[in-house]
Design a protein around this motif. Structure first.
Motif, PDB file in Angstrom:
ATOM      1  N   SER A 110      25.682  18.547   2.924  1.00 46.87           N
ATOM      2  CA  SER A 110      26.196  19.568   1.996  1.00 46.87           C
ATOM      3  C   SER A 110      25.065  20.484   1.546  1.00 46.87           C
ATOM      4  CB  SER A 110      26.843  18.896   0.783  1.00 46.87           C
ATOM      5  OG  SER A 110      25.883  18.127   0.057  1.00 46.87           O
ATOM      6  N   GLU A 111      25.440  21.658   1.055  1.00 43.54           N
ATOM      7  CA  GLU A 111      24.449  22.630   0.539  1.00 43.54           C
ATOM      8  C   GLU A 111      24.236  22.394  -0.965  1.00 43.54           C
ATOM      9  OE1 GLU A 111      25.537  26.660   2.101  1.00 43.54           O
ATOM     10  OE2 GLU A 111      23.830  26.083   3.337  1.00 43.54           O
ATOM     11  N   HIS A 112      25.329  22.339  -1.713  1.00 44.58           N
ATOM     12  CA  HIS A 112      25.223  21.982  -3.128  1.00 44.58           C
ATOM     13  C   HIS A 112      25.155  20.452  -3.236  1.00 44.58           C
ATOM     14  CE1 HIS A 112      26.864  26.106  -3.423  1.00 44.58           C
ATOM     15  NE2 HIS A 112      26.140  26.151  -4.530  1.00 44.58           N
ATOM     16  N   LEU A 123      32.671  22.618   2.640  1.00 43.04           N
ATOM     17  CA  LEU A 123      33.540  23.723   3.083  1.00 43.04           C
ATOM     18  C   LEU A 123      33.312  24.932   2.177  1.00 43.04           C
ATOM     19  CD1 LEU A 123      36.182  25.101   4.232  1.00 43.04           C
ATOM     20  CD2 LEU A 123      37.458  23.659   2.603  1.00 43.04           C
ATOM     21  N   HIS A 124      33.230  26.114   2.768  1.00 44.97           N
ATOM     22  CA  HIS A 124      33.148  27.361   2.000  1.00 44.97           C
ATOM     23  C   HIS A 124      34.300  28.287   2.384  1.00 44.97           C
ATOM     24  CE1 HIS A 124      28.512  26.807   1.445  1.00 44.97           C
ATOM     25  NE2 HIS A 124      29.230  26.116   0.561  1.00 44.97           N
ATOM     26  N   LEU A 125      35.077  28.669   1.371  1.00 43.09           N
ATOM     27  CA  LEU A 125      36.148  29.662   1.560  1.00 43.09           C
ATOM     28  C   LEU A 125      35.636  30.961   0.943  1.00 43.09           C
ATOM     29  CD1 LEU A 125      38.471  26.944   0.433  1.00 43.09           C
ATOM     30  CD2 LEU A 125      39.288  28.325   2.338  1.00 43.09           C
ATOM     31  N   VAL A 126      35.467  31.981   1.792  1.00 41.75           N
ATOM     32  CA  VAL A 126      34.773  33.216   1.399  1.00 41.75           C
ATOM     33  C   VAL A 126      35.786  34.333   1.133  1.00 41.75           C
ATOM     34  CG1 VAL A 126      33.014  34.899   2.107  1.00 41.75           C
ATOM     35  CG2 VAL A 126      32.844  32.511   2.870  1.00 41.75           C
ATOM     36  N   HIS A 127      35.676  34.934  -0.068  1.00 41.46           N
ATOM     37  CA  HIS A 127      36.599  36.002  -0.484  1.00 41.46           C
ATOM     38  C   HIS A 127      35.780  37.202  -0.978  1.00 41.46           C
ATOM     39  CE1 HIS A 127      38.286  31.990  -1.404  1.00 41.46           C
ATOM     40  NE2 HIS A 127      39.490  32.477  -1.172  1.00 41.46           N
ATOM     41  N   LEU A 135      35.770  47.046   1.793  1.00 46.41           N
ATOM     42  CA  LEU A 135      35.439  46.179   2.928  1.00 46.41           C
ATOM     43  C   LEU A 135      34.536  45.040   2.466  1.00 46.41           C
ATOM     44  CD1 LEU A 135      34.376  48.884   5.589  1.00 46.41           C
ATOM     45  CD2 LEU A 135      36.450  47.446   5.698  1.00 46.41           C
ATOM     46  N   PHE A 136      34.584  43.931   3.199  1.00 46.83           N
ATOM     47  CA  PHE A 136      33.666  42.802   2.930  1.00 46.83           C
ATOM     48  C   PHE A 136      32.223  43.299   2.978  1.00 46.83           C
ATOM     49  CE2 PHE A 136      31.914  38.637   2.908  1.00 46.83           C
ATOM     50  CZ  PHE A 136      30.846  38.675   3.789  1.00 46.83           C
ATOM     51  N   GLU A 137      31.920  44.092   4.019  1.00 52.38           N
ATOM     52  CA  GLU A 137      30.532  44.556   4.227  1.00 52.38           C
ATOM     53  C   GLU A 137      30.008  45.341   3.032  1.00 52.38           C
ATOM     54  OE1 GLU A 137      32.229  43.273   7.892  1.00 52.38           O
ATOM     55  OE2 GLU A 137      32.982  44.700   6.380  1.00 52.38           O
ATOM     56  N   LEU A 204      24.732  34.277  -1.152  1.00 54.57           N
ATOM     57  CA  LEU A 204      25.114  33.693   0.136  1.00 54.57           C
ATOM     58  C   LEU A 204      23.998  32.736   0.544  1.00 54.57           C
ATOM     59  CD1 LEU A 204      26.413  36.913   1.915  1.00 54.57           C
ATOM     60  CD2 LEU A 204      27.766  35.055   0.917  1.00 54.57           C
ATOM     61  N   THR A 205      24.361  31.682   1.280  1.00 53.13           N
ATOM     62  CA  THR A 205      23.322  30.723   1.710  1.00 53.13           C
ATOM     63  C   THR A 205      22.915  30.956   3.161  1.00 53.13           C
ATOM     64  OG1 THR A 205      24.890  29.075   2.538  1.00 53.13           O
ATOM     65  CG2 THR A 205      24.316  28.967   0.179  1.00 53.13           C
ATOM     66  N   THR A 206      23.583  31.928   3.807  1.00 53.12           N
ATOM     67  CA  THR A 206      23.116  32.345   5.137  1.00 53.12           C
ATOM     68  C   THR A 206      22.948  33.861   5.060  1.00 53.12           C
ATOM     69  OG1 THR A 206      25.273  32.823   6.143  1.00 53.12           O
ATOM     70  CG2 THR A 206      24.528  30.535   6.185  1.00 53.12           C
ATOM     71  N   PRO A 207      22.177  34.437   5.988  1.00 66.86           N
ATOM     72  CA  PRO A 207      21.950  35.894   5.910  1.00 66.86           C
ATOM     73  C   PRO A 207      23.276  36.637   5.725  1.00 66.86           C
ATOM     74  CG  PRO A 207      20.608  34.924   7.642  1.00 66.86           C
ATOM     75  CD  PRO A 207      21.488  33.817   7.115  1.00 66.86           C
ATOM     76  N   PRO A 208      23.307  37.655   4.894  1.00 68.95           N
ATOM     77  CA  PRO A 208      22.172  38.385   4.303  1.00 68.95           C
ATOM     78  C   PRO A 208      21.620  37.819   3.006  1.00 68.95           C
ATOM     79  CG  PRO A 208      24.212  39.511   3.786  1.00 68.95           C
ATOM     80  CD  PRO A 208      24.608  38.342   4.635  1.00 68.95           C
ATOM     81  N   LEU A 209      22.057  36.618   2.563  1.00 66.11           N
ATOM     82  CA  LEU A 209      21.485  35.943   1.371  1.00 66.11           C
ATOM     83  C   LEU A 209      21.607  36.792   0.109  1.00 66.11           C
ATOM     84  CD1 LEU A 209      18.182  34.580   3.018  1.00 66.11           C
ATOM     85  CD2 LEU A 209      20.299  33.291   2.624  1.00 66.11           C
TER      86      LEU A 209
HETATM   87  N1  LIG Z   1      27.315  29.979   3.363  1.00 70.54           N
HETATM   88  S1  LIG Z   1      27.765  31.307   2.668  1.00 70.54           S
HETATM   89  O1  LIG Z   1      29.212  31.424   2.666  1.00 70.54           O
HETATM   90  O2  LIG Z   1      27.167  31.386   1.339  1.00 70.54           O
HETATM   91  N2  LIG Z   1      27.116  32.503   3.514  1.00 70.54           N
HETATM   92  C1  LIG Z   1      27.717  33.515   4.111  1.00 70.54           C
HETATM   93  N3  LIG Z   1      27.069  34.489   4.808  1.00 70.54           N
HETATM   94  C2  LIG Z   1      27.866  35.504   5.408  1.00 70.54           C
HETATM   95  C3  LIG Z   1      29.336  35.317   5.058  1.00 70.54           C
HETATM   96  S2  LIG Z   1      29.445  33.802   4.131  1.00 70.54           S
END
Ligand SMILES: NS(=O)(=O)/N=C1/NCCS1
Ligand SMILES: [Zn+2]
Length: 268
Positions: A110-112, A123-127, A135-137, A204-209
């Motif tokens: 896990s990350e947390h 699990l991460h549900l991204v909104h 847009l998300f971007e 975010l925990t993956t790029p772009p952070l």
């Molecule tokens: N793991 S996370 O959900 O925090 N990171 C993301 N990076 C790009 C879309 S979600």
């Protein structure tokens, strides 16, 4: 670096502990980075926090793919058909994707963490905030742009709803592979109790952070079977063309400083 050479068909599959990507030493001014440890006794109960209100339409589910960090299930977010609101949120957020993070063993992944307790996966549900952005971007760059629900996974009984997703994974073993994936209701992956959660402002925990995330980490975990989690680990970080294949495991970020932040709880 610990490399265990695992013979696997004609190519060697390396299982190695390594940072998923070259972490920048520090995000310029990064004082709200994720993930973090949730120190329960330091969290503050906030009676103003409402229950989460999620409304997901399985018909908006489109595809599942391996992006070289995790596997993502992506949803059509061009309308308000799959939304999240309530909780600490002031606006309506649209579901764009969900994904997981996991370890090479059930001892971590896990990350947390909760009082330093590690879970085998998360699990991460991204909104993203569709009231304020188009847009998300765009939303990903704004401090109130994203809302991510985190759910811990524990190894136990088989998760029937997850199995449809597990069965699709062999088709996306390599980075950049994608297959159609429809009519999947992500609500089936939420725990029975979604009223009890911790929330904090992070990144975010993956790029772009980027520091654009309202995190809601569920107190109650879900259970998946050992075999279901083993299929997650059969995925590869690498594309089919690469000579050395690397198992997709340990795809979690190192924990970040809480700095001056307070984690709030929706429960006392
Ligand atoms: N793991 S996370 O959900 O925090 N990171 C993301 N990076 C790009 C879309 S979600
Ligand atoms: Zn994630």
């Amino acid at each position: 670096r610990r490399c265990n050479l695992l013979a696997c068909s004609s190519k060697y599959v390396l299982s190695q502990i390594h940072p998923m990507w070259q972490e920048p030493l520090a995000i310029p001014g990064g004082d709200r980075q994720s993930p973090i440890d949730i120190a329960v006794r330091k969290s503050v109960f906030d009676s103003e926090l409402k229950p989460l209100v999620y409304d997901y339409d399985p018909q908006t589910c489109q595809q599942i793919w391996n992006n070289g960090y995790s596997f993502l299930v992506e949803y059509d977010d061009t309308t308000d058909k799959s939304t999240l609101k309530g909780g600490p949120l002031q606006d309506t957020f649209r579901l764009c994707q969900f994904h997981f993070h996991w370890g090479e063993s059930n001892a971590w992944g896990s990350e947390h963490t909760v009082d330093r307790r590690l879970f085998p996966a998360e699990l991460h549900l991204v909104h993203w905030n569709a009231d304020r952005y188009s847009l998300f971007e765009e939303a990903v760059m704004e401090d109130n742009g994203l809302a991510v629900i985190g759910v811990f996974l524990k190894v136990g009984k088989r998760h029937e709803g997850l199995q449809k997703l597990v069965d699709a994974l062999p088709a996306i073993r390599h980075k950049d592979s994608v297959v159609e994936f429809t009519r999947f209701d992500p609500a089936c992956l939420l725990p029975a109790n979604t009223d009890d959660y911790w929330t904090y402002h992070g990144s975010l925990t993956t790029p772009p952070l980027t520091e654009s995330v309202s995190w809601m980490v569920m107190k109650q975990h879900i259970e998946v079977s050992h075999d279901q989690l083993a299929v997650f680990r059969s995925l590869l970080f690498t594309s089919a063309e690469e000579d050395v294949q690397r198992s997709m495991v340990n795809n979690f970020r190192v924990q970040q400083s809480l700095c001056s932040r307070t984690v709030r709880s929706s429960f006392s």
